[in-house]
Design a protein around this motif. Structure first.
Motif, PDB file in Angstrom:
ATOM      1  N   LEU A  71       0.840  -1.199   0.000  1.00 43.07           N
ATOM      2  CA  LEU A  71       0.000   0.000   0.000  1.00 43.07           C
ATOM      3  C   LEU A  71       0.877   1.252   0.000  1.00 43.07           C
ATOM      4  N   HIS A  72       0.662   2.105  -0.984  1.00 43.72           N
ATOM      5  CA  HIS A  72       1.438   3.341  -1.107  1.00 43.72           C
ATOM      6  C   HIS A  72       0.528   4.472  -1.566  1.00 43.72           C
ATOM      7  N   SER A  73       1.052   5.681  -1.498  1.00 43.55           N
ATOM      8  CA  SER A  73       0.424   6.813  -2.171  1.00 43.55           C
ATOM      9  C   SER A  73       1.493   7.404  -3.080  1.00 43.55           C
ATOM     10  N   ASN A  74       1.064   8.107  -4.091  1.00 41.53           N
ATOM     11  CA  ASN A  74       1.950   8.507  -5.173  1.00 41.53           C
ATOM     12  C   ASN A  74       2.293   9.998  -5.112  1.00 41.53           C
ATOM     13  N   ALA A  75       3.282  10.388  -5.864  1.00 45.04           N
ATOM     14  CA  ALA A  75       3.633  11.800  -6.081  1.00 45.04           C
ATOM     15  C   ALA A  75       4.115  11.927  -7.522  1.00 45.04           C
ATOM     16  N   GLY A  76       3.716  12.982  -8.161  1.00 46.08           N
ATOM     17  CA  GLY A  76       4.127  13.199  -9.537  1.00 46.08           C
ATOM     18  C   GLY A  76       5.569  13.666  -9.618  1.00 46.08           C
ATOM     19  N   PRO A  77       6.182  13.535 -10.798  1.00 44.81           N
ATOM     20  CA  PRO A  77       7.512  14.098 -10.989  1.00 44.81           C
ATOM     21  C   PRO A  77       7.456  15.616 -10.812  1.00 44.81           C
TER      22      PRO A  77
END
Length: 179
Positions: A71-77
């Motif tokens: 389980l993760h959450s993302n971040a854009g470049p």
């Protein structure tokens, strides 16, 4: 008894826009999932915030798990920071079981995410928790923590997300689960 390895993020350095971090919020989701899964006869083994990625993979590989769920959450470049939205569900392209689990998870997330068209499954050979685990594996990027709408959605829907993921795990294990 079916058994899964649940691997919430061990990344406290991925800060959320308003409060907390990826490790904190993904562990909150896992905390809600564990009793739901266990009450439905699914054994859960999970990492802890002090576990390294290598340790989590070794622990998962040391057991006989039906699914490894990260389980993760993302971040854009940096050039897209704050602009991207939506859950991404990663799986190993050479694992039919992993792909099936990813599709079931994506289907459940589409039912609860504000814009279902932004939920996608993604084949990858670049994520260690997908490529180095023995069990079929899925890594869920729940949504983008660098996007204000997504970050608020995660924080305000911990139990709803946990229920959706639990329903997907039950479907993957071909079990009728009660939530």
């Amino acid at each position: 008894m079916p058994t899964i390895y649940l691997s919430p993020s061990i990344q406290p350095y991925n800060k959320y826009l308003t409060e907390g971090d990826e490790q904190y919020w993904m562990n909150r989701i896992a905390d809600d999932m564990v009793p739901m899964l266990e009450q439905n006869g699914i054994k859960v083994v999970r990492n802890t915030p002090n576990t390294s990625l290598g340790q989590a993979i070794r622990e998962s590989n040391a057991g006989n798990y039906d699914l490894h769920l990260a389980l993760h959450s993302n971040a854009g470049p940096s050039n897209l920071a704050g602009k991207l939205r939506g859950p991404d569900v990663y799986y190993y392209p050479y694992s039919a079981s992993g792909k099936r689990a990813a599709e079931l998870i994506a289907d459940e997330l589409r039912k609860i995410y504000p814009d279902p068209d932004l939920v996608s499954t993604v084949a990858t050979t670049r994520l260690a928790e997908i490529t180095k685990t023995s069990a079929p594996a899925v890594l869920v990027e729940i949504a983008y923590h660098d996007n204000a709408e997504d970050e608020a959605w995660i924080r305000n829907n911990i139990t709803v997300i946990a229920e959706a993921l639990t329903r997907a795990v039950c479907a993957y294990l071909e079990m009728n689960c009660a939530l």
